[in-house]
Write a protein that holds these residues in place. Sequence first.
Motif, PDB file in Angstrom:
ATOM      1  N   ILE A 266       0.826  -1.208   0.000  1.00 32.06           N
ATOM      2  CA  ILE A 266       0.000   0.000   0.000  1.00 32.06           C
ATOM      3  C   ILE A 266       0.863   1.262   0.000  1.00 32.06           C
ATOM      4  O   ILE A 266       0.590   2.230  -0.729  1.00 32.06           O
ATOM      5  CB  ILE A 266      -0.949  -0.010   1.217  1.00 32.06           C
ATOM      6  CG1 ILE A 266      -2.038  -1.072   1.018  1.00 32.06           C
ATOM      7  CG2 ILE A 266      -1.588   1.363   1.441  1.00 32.06           C
ATOM      8  CD1 ILE A 266      -2.905  -1.299   2.248  1.00 32.06           C
ATOM      9  N   PHE A 267       1.906   1.256   0.790  1.00 32.04           N
ATOM     10  CA  PHE A 267       2.702   2.478   0.936  1.00 32.04           C
ATOM     11  C   PHE A 267       3.836   2.593  -0.085  1.00 32.04           C
ATOM     12  O   PHE A 267       4.483   3.637  -0.148  1.00 32.04           O
ATOM     13  CB  PHE A 267       3.282   2.554   2.351  1.00 32.04           C
ATOM     14  CG  PHE A 267       2.258   2.946   3.374  1.00 32.04           C
ATOM     15  CD1 PHE A 267       1.941   4.292   3.573  1.00 32.04           C
ATOM     16  CD2 PHE A 267       1.581   1.996   4.116  1.00 32.04           C
ATOM     17  CE1 PHE A 267       0.994   4.656   4.507  1.00 32.04           C
ATOM     18  CE2 PHE A 267       0.634   2.358   5.044  1.00 32.04           C
ATOM     19  CZ  PHE A 267       0.326   3.685   5.249  1.00 32.04           C
ATOM     20  N   LEU A 268       4.077   1.539  -0.857  1.00 33.80           N
ATOM     21  CA  LEU A 268       5.146   1.621  -1.852  1.00 33.80           C
ATOM     22  C   LEU A 268       4.869   2.686  -2.924  1.00 33.80           C
ATOM     23  O   LEU A 268       5.772   3.489  -3.257  1.00 33.80           O
ATOM     24  CB  LEU A 268       5.337   0.245  -2.504  1.00 33.80           C
ATOM     25  CG  LEU A 268       6.538   0.115  -3.434  1.00 33.80           C
ATOM     26  CD1 LEU A 268       7.836   0.384  -2.671  1.00 33.80           C
ATOM     27  CD2 LEU A 268       6.579  -1.283  -4.058  1.00 33.80           C
ATOM     28  N   PRO A 269       3.646   2.777  -3.502  1.00 39.80           N
ATOM     29  CA  PRO A 269       3.398   3.871  -4.469  1.00 39.80           C
ATOM     30  C   PRO A 269       3.522   5.254  -3.836  1.00 39.80           C
ATOM     31  O   PRO A 269       3.989   6.204  -4.492  1.00 39.80           O
ATOM     32  CB  PRO A 269       1.954   3.609  -4.928  1.00 39.80           C
ATOM     33  CG  PRO A 269       1.723   2.159  -4.653  1.00 39.80           C
ATOM     34  CD  PRO A 269       2.500   1.873  -3.411  1.00 39.80           C
ATOM     35  N   LEU A 270       3.102   5.359  -2.550  1.00 37.87           N
ATOM     36  CA  LEU A 270       3.235   6.651  -1.874  1.00 37.87           C
ATOM     37  C   LEU A 270       4.704   7.022  -1.703  1.00 37.87           C
ATOM     38  O   LEU A 270       5.076   8.205  -1.814  1.00 37.87           O
ATOM     39  CB  LEU A 270       2.539   6.604  -0.517  1.00 37.87           C
ATOM     40  CG  LEU A 270       1.054   6.194  -0.521  1.00 37.87           C
ATOM     41  CD1 LEU A 270       0.482   6.306   0.892  1.00 37.87           C
ATOM     42  CD2 LEU A 270       0.262   7.049  -1.494  1.00 37.87           C
ATOM     43  N   THR A 271       5.529   6.014  -1.444  1.00 38.53           N
ATOM     44  CA  THR A 271       6.971   6.251  -1.331  1.00 38.53           C
ATOM     45  C   THR A 271       7.534   6.744  -2.668  1.00 38.53           C
ATOM     46  O   THR A 271       8.395   7.634  -2.716  1.00 38.53           O
ATOM     47  CB  THR A 271       7.685   4.971  -0.886  1.00 38.53           C
ATOM     48  OG1 THR A 271       7.120   4.509   0.333  1.00 38.53           O
ATOM     49  CG2 THR A 271       9.169   5.212  -0.694  1.00 38.53           C
ATOM     50  N   LEU A 272       7.023   6.115  -3.740  1.00 40.20           N
ATOM     51  CA  LEU A 272       7.464   6.531  -5.075  1.00 40.20           C
ATOM     52  C   LEU A 272       7.083   7.992  -5.346  1.00 40.20           C
ATOM     53  O   LEU A 272       7.893   8.784  -5.845  1.00 40.20           O
ATOM     54  CB  LEU A 272       6.833   5.616  -6.128  1.00 40.20           C
ATOM     55  CG  LEU A 272       7.099   5.991  -7.579  1.00 40.20           C
ATOM     56  CD1 LEU A 272       8.593   5.910  -7.891  1.00 40.20           C
ATOM     57  CD2 LEU A 272       6.301   5.088  -8.528  1.00 40.20           C
ATOM     58  N   TYR A 277       8.557  13.644  -6.103  1.00 39.35           N
ATOM     59  CA  TYR A 277       8.381  15.090  -5.922  1.00 39.35           C
ATOM     60  C   TYR A 277       9.299  15.656  -4.842  1.00 39.35           C
ATOM     61  O   TYR A 277       9.274  16.853  -4.582  1.00 39.35           O
ATOM     62  CB  TYR A 277       6.920  15.418  -5.591  1.00 39.35           C
ATOM     63  CG  TYR A 277       6.028  15.249  -6.793  1.00 39.35           C
ATOM     64  CD1 TYR A 277       6.008  16.225  -7.796  1.00 39.35           C
ATOM     65  CD2 TYR A 277       5.231  14.122  -6.937  1.00 39.35           C
ATOM     66  CE1 TYR A 277       5.207  16.067  -8.911  1.00 39.35           C
ATOM     67  CE2 TYR A 277       4.434  13.960  -8.052  1.00 39.35           C
ATOM     68  CZ  TYR A 277       4.424  14.941  -9.042  1.00 39.35           C
ATOM     69  OH  TYR A 277       3.638  14.774 -10.152  1.00 39.35           O
ATOM     70  N   GLY A 278      10.095  14.789  -4.261  1.00 36.82           N
ATOM     71  CA  GLY A 278      11.079  15.308  -3.301  1.00 36.82           C
ATOM     72  C   GLY A 278      12.406  15.644  -3.945  1.00 36.82           C
ATOM     73  O   GLY A 278      13.349  16.029  -3.248  1.00 36.82           O
ATOM     74  N   MET A 279      12.498  15.515  -5.300  1.00 39.35           N
ATOM     75  CA  MET A 279      13.764  15.800  -5.991  1.00 39.35           C
ATOM     76  C   MET A 279      14.035  17.297  -6.090  1.00 39.35           C
ATOM     77  O   MET A 279      15.183  17.718  -6.207  1.00 39.35           O
ATOM     78  CB  MET A 279      13.742  15.158  -7.389  1.00 39.35           C
ATOM     79  CG  MET A 279      13.785  13.641  -7.347  1.00 39.35           C
ATOM     80  SD  MET A 279      13.878  12.877  -8.986  1.00 39.35           S
ATOM     81  CE  MET A 279      12.258  13.253  -9.638  1.00 39.35           C
ATOM     82  N   SER A 300      -2.560  10.553  -3.697  1.00 41.50           N
ATOM     83  CA  SER A 300      -2.124   9.517  -2.742  1.00 41.50           C
ATOM     84  C   SER A 300      -3.324   8.793  -2.158  1.00 41.50           C
ATOM     85  O   SER A 300      -3.324   7.557  -2.031  1.00 41.50           O
ATOM     86  CB  SER A 300      -1.288  10.153  -1.632  1.00 41.50           C
ATOM     87  OG  SER A 300      -0.116  10.755  -2.144  1.00 41.50           O
ATOM     88  N   ALA A 301      -4.373   9.578  -1.808  1.00 41.55           N
ATOM     89  CA  ALA A 301      -5.575   8.955  -1.234  1.00 41.55           C
ATOM     90  C   ALA A 301      -6.248   8.036  -2.249  1.00 41.55           C
ATOM     91  O   ALA A 301      -6.706   6.933  -1.910  1.00 41.55           O
ATOM     92  CB  ALA A 301      -6.532  10.042  -0.766  1.00 41.55           C
ATOM     93  N   VAL A 302      -6.316   8.480  -3.512  1.00 44.93           N
ATOM     94  CA  VAL A 302      -6.931   7.663  -4.560  1.00 44.93           C
ATOM     95  C   VAL A 302      -6.143   6.363  -4.765  1.00 44.93           C
ATOM     96  O   VAL A 302      -6.721   5.278  -4.911  1.00 44.93           O
ATOM     97  CB  VAL A 302      -7.023   8.461  -5.871  1.00 44.93           C
ATOM     98  CG1 VAL A 302      -7.419   7.551  -7.038  1.00 44.93           C
ATOM     99  CG2 VAL A 302      -8.019   9.596  -5.740  1.00 44.93           C
ATOM    100  N   VAL A 303      -4.803   6.492  -4.748  1.00 44.95           N
ATOM    101  CA  VAL A 303      -3.955   5.283  -4.924  1.00 44.95           C
ATOM    102  C   VAL A 303      -4.199   4.289  -3.803  1.00 44.95           C
ATOM    103  O   VAL A 303      -4.364   3.087  -4.028  1.00 44.95           O
ATOM    104  CB  VAL A 303      -2.468   5.691  -4.981  1.00 44.95           C
ATOM    105  CG1 VAL A 303      -1.576   4.450  -4.896  1.00 44.95           C
ATOM    106  CG2 VAL A 303      -2.179   6.447  -6.269  1.00 44.95           C
ATOM    107  N   VAL A 304      -4.239   4.782  -2.559  1.00 47.84           N
ATOM    108  CA  VAL A 304      -4.445   3.896  -1.405  1.00 47.84           C
ATOM    109  C   VAL A 304      -5.809   3.228  -1.477  1.00 47.84           C
ATOM    110  O   VAL A 304      -5.938   2.012  -1.281  1.00 47.84           O
ATOM    111  CB  VAL A 304      -4.276   4.680  -0.088  1.00 47.84           C
ATOM    112  CG1 VAL A 304      -4.722   3.833   1.106  1.00 47.84           C
ATOM    113  CG2 VAL A 304      -2.834   5.113   0.097  1.00 47.84           C
TER     114      VAL A 304
END
Length: 317
Positions: A266-272, A277-279, A300-304
């Motif tokens: 679940i949190f892997l796409p959020l990490t991506l 966007y942290g670059m 992020s909410a939609v992905v989760v």
Amino acid sequence: HIAASFSLPRFFKGCVKMVYGIKDKLYKGDQNCDITVEIISQNEFLERNKKHAYSRVITQNISAARYCKAELFKGCVIGTFFIPDKKDLLSKNKDINFYIEQKRIVFADDTNTVAKILEQMQKTHTWERASIAYFFFDFMQFLIFDDSLYLQSYEEMLSKIEENLINKIPKNFYNHIIRYRREMLIMSSYYEQLIDMCETLYDAENEVFSDNERELFKLYSNRVSRLSSITRMLREYILQIREMYQSRVDEQQNKVITVLTLITAIFLPLTLIAGWYGMNFEYMPELHYKYGYAVICIISAVVVITEIIIFKIKKFF
């Protein structure tokens, strides 16, 4: 063992703890009976046999009693019962030594076990023909008198453990399983020793028992064999329970691993997204976008939510 023929002195004489006589039943005191049963202490047993022809064997039976056995000699039988205490099978066993002549049997017992058995035999047993063989057979019957009920209650206990194992995994389970296996191993070994003893008494010709009387020990051996089969079954049952416990532990571990895997998924796409966007590149269009933060939160909410719906459909949880 069949020893060479020579004159055999009468077994030791002296003060005894208790004397019984055998006629149609068991009588306390010798009652001028031809057949007598004596109970003495093991120290007395050792003290009075020093001049006996088989004193070395008698001494070994007392000092190194570790299992049930019977040895046949000219005119006598010498042996030991090594009896497990069913109240605590892992504690010290009760050892009883015996010496049998054609008209006399002597028990060396410091545990009071023989006295209790003879008290019961006084109340319940009668014989059409007085005989050391019939008495000894009935005495051995008392050694396994309630073993069937004991093994049945043991099986019921294991069944309850198996039922409880379905609902929850108990603590220190392996310690209990190891104890149960050791207890059934002790009982199984005990029965095998009794079988070997009876086969010795049945197979070897001896002046103490007639051919017809030796058939009694074959009958006893068959009865003990059935008890031995039950103990083997219980040992296998214990192994099955242990395997069931291991399966339950593996199942619980798999559930934990599954939960951790789902959380990671679940949190892997959020990490991506966070890494992307942290670059903070200078020309990232979303970097200075007024609603960029809100957009990323919504994405992020939609992905989760999408992942949870997919996992539900796949029945991952």
